[in-house]
Design a protein around this motif. Sequence first.
Motif, PDB file in Angstrom:
ATOM      1  N   MET A   1      34.171  28.024  13.600  1.00  0.00           N
ATOM      2  CA  MET A   1      34.161  27.347  14.914  1.00  0.00           C
ATOM      3  C   MET A   1      32.876  27.642  15.668  1.00  0.00           C
ATOM      4  SD  MET A   1      35.172  26.046  17.885  1.00  0.00           S
ATOM      5  CE  MET A   1      34.498  26.370  19.521  1.00  0.00           C
ATOM      6  N   GLU A 118      29.778  31.029   4.129  1.00  0.00           N
ATOM      7  CA  GLU A 118      30.960  31.346   4.933  1.00  0.00           C
ATOM      8  C   GLU A 118      31.466  32.753   4.596  1.00  0.00           C
ATOM      9  OE1 GLU A 118      31.541  29.244   7.364  1.00  0.00           O
ATOM     10  OE2 GLU A 118      32.849  30.850   8.048  1.00  0.00           O
TER      11      GLU A 118
ATOM     12  N   SER B   5      26.911  28.784  21.136  1.00  0.00           N
ATOM     13  CA  SER B   5      28.186  28.130  20.866  1.00  0.00           C
ATOM     14  C   SER B   5      29.258  28.614  21.827  1.00  0.00           C
ATOM     15  CB  SER B   5      28.618  28.369  19.428  1.00  0.00           C
ATOM     16  OG  SER B   5      28.591  29.746  19.165  1.00  0.00           O
ATOM     17  N   GLY B 170      26.765  23.373  15.699  1.00  0.00           N
ATOM     18  CA  GLY B 170      27.216  22.708  14.486  1.00  0.00           C
ATOM     19  C   GLY B 170      26.743  21.282  14.322  1.00  0.00           C
ATOM     20  N   ARG B 213      36.522  20.069  19.771  1.00  0.00           N
ATOM     21  CA  ARG B 213      35.496  19.678  18.797  1.00  0.00           C
ATOM     22  C   ARG B 213      35.848  18.395  18.051  1.00  0.00           C
ATOM     23  NH1 ARG B 213      31.427  22.837  18.017  1.00  0.00           N
ATOM     24  NH2 ARG B 213      31.208  22.658  15.762  1.00  0.00           N
ATOM     25  N   ARG B 229      27.339  17.847   4.531  1.00  0.00           N
ATOM     26  CA  ARG B 229      28.054  19.037   4.074  1.00  0.00           C
ATOM     27  C   ARG B 229      28.246  19.038   2.556  1.00  0.00           C
ATOM     28  NH1 ARG B 229      31.697  22.510   6.914  1.00  0.00           N
ATOM     29  NH2 ARG B 229      30.658  21.929   8.832  1.00  0.00           N
ATOM     30  N   ASP B 264      34.790  19.842  12.690  1.00  0.00           N
ATOM     31  CA  ASP B 264      34.979  20.961  11.766  1.00  0.00           C
ATOM     32  C   ASP B 264      35.709  20.543  10.491  1.00  0.00           C
ATOM     33  OD1 ASP B 264      33.594  22.775  13.406  1.00  0.00           O
ATOM     34  OD2 ASP B 264      35.333  22.813  14.735  1.00  0.00           O
ATOM     35  N   ARG B 266      35.537  17.539   9.321  1.00  0.00           N
ATOM     36  CA  ARG B 266      34.767  16.442   8.736  1.00  0.00           C
ATOM     37  C   ARG B 266      35.688  15.249   8.429  1.00  0.00           C
ATOM     38  NH1 ARG B 266      30.671  19.014  10.208  1.00  0.00           N
ATOM     39  NH2 ARG B 266      28.792  19.262   8.955  1.00  0.00           N
TER      40      ARG B 266
END
Lengths: 282, 282
Positions: A1, A118, B5, B170, B213, B229, B264, B266
Amino acid sequence: MAPQSPTAAGPLVAIGGAEDRTSDLEILKQVFSLSQPDSREVAVIATASGIPEQILPIYATAFGRLGASRVHALAIQSREQAADARNVTLIRQSGVIFFTGGDQLRLTSILGGSPVLEAVRTRLATGAVVAGTSAGAAAMPGTMIYNGCATDALRKGGVNMTFGLGLVAGLVIDSHFLARGRFTRLMEVGASNPEQLGVGIGEDAGVIIHPNRVLEAIGPGHVVLIDSRELAHTNIAELSMGEAVSIEHMILHALVSGHGFDIDARRYLDADALATCLAEAP
Amino acid sequence: MAPQSPTAAGPLVAIGGAEDRTSDLEILKQVFSLSQPDSREVAVIATASGIPEQILPIYATAFGRLGASRVHALAIQSREQAADARNVTLIRQSGVIFFTGGDQLRLTSILGGSPVLEAVRTRLATGAVVAGTSAGAAAMPGTMIYNGCATDALRKGGVNMTFGLGLVAGLVIDSHFLARGRFTRLMEVGASNPEQLGVGIGEDAGVIIHPNRVLEAIGPGHVVLIDSRELAHTNIAELSMGEAVSIEHMILHALVSGHGFDIDARRYLDADALATCLAEAP
């Protein structure tokens, strides 16, 4: 996040490049000594490197000498490998994660958004040491420099930047800083956005970024800081590309081993002040 | 502590530029409608603009027509003004904070690290609407594009970037997207770091970035998304500056008003899915 500013529980160590890897290992020894006693496996990620087969054995030997229980040599040269569950598992079980030098665009273009990255973030958040040298240091922040000749910097557009690995917020890192005279690169970045602390790391020098956001210089070399927070004026927004950037008032520090800096308070810490800051940390 | 963020409580609205300011005000109406009923003061920040005296009255009139109880016209053209306690006070009492267009490097070089920017972040975290058009949209993320001809992009180094205002993490935002054919700019950014979602906003279009988000497209124009991604391969790290970048596998979406996207996860959201996502939000 919140990929660009994790709440780190483990320390980051950014190294300026060309650290000793075969003799007394001063900087690598400090990296390894930060790991938790029950977590002595080391993952070395050579994604940045164009010659992983040459560089990985050198670090494997060095960390072996320092007492690593296992060293996982991870070349990770493609996005497919960056998603490989076996690599993720090895990172999860490591207490030290080390990024070699090379090209920071290889790091971000191969690892960006990947399960391996990650896993690195998760390990940092749960107390592992994450260290990197040269490109592996430059790529750590949310935004990184990937190109820019020092003699062209301080001309608008002379520094090329993009998103970094997002392991630390509020600063930009440059490596090989004194050897390549890169002051102008961090000055141009500071003019473009004075919020971000410029951290220029010399060769065979490093900086520990403690979880409480205190910097600690290590190694025989220098760590130069360019603090633009009190910038009075710059013309950067008025220029055409390639024109000379003016800067009124940036603050410059040069840290030597044992000295530190509080990133958020913008406070220089001599050895005593640094010891106090680190003793107070939870 | 985590400037890149924040955990936003209020929505961000990024507008692609050239939104209607004098006729039916479709997009500005939606911006204003997101404000909390007890917080109808609007601060318009024209720092990006070279002609604040011309642009501020236009927005003052528009927000006045929409029902603002007061409109604070803040030119803020220097770092001294960005530290002025009076400007900070006016931002603190506003429920809508709007950044005009102009030059995003003016925004970051004047506001970076300033009390005014800190006040904007605090208001966003406490529920205010923060909106921006053109440069005011492009500067919102932690890293922003500030230059790059669309025909030179997709050649390494063709896009110039630096730290942005750090209001959202992001993603990267480009404006005037369809009118200026800027697909190549977001593709180059995506190749350099596939983690970051490319958000290209057309003129007279906008995107609400909800606190959970989820993106929501508004206005008559398009919002183009470039999702890297799942990038399979790029040669960007192997190139010299100026050489042509290869890209294998990016995902492209074009959202129209009422459609959305979960950053997040996608996940593309049609009108029904978007409504469900927004209804579930806390």
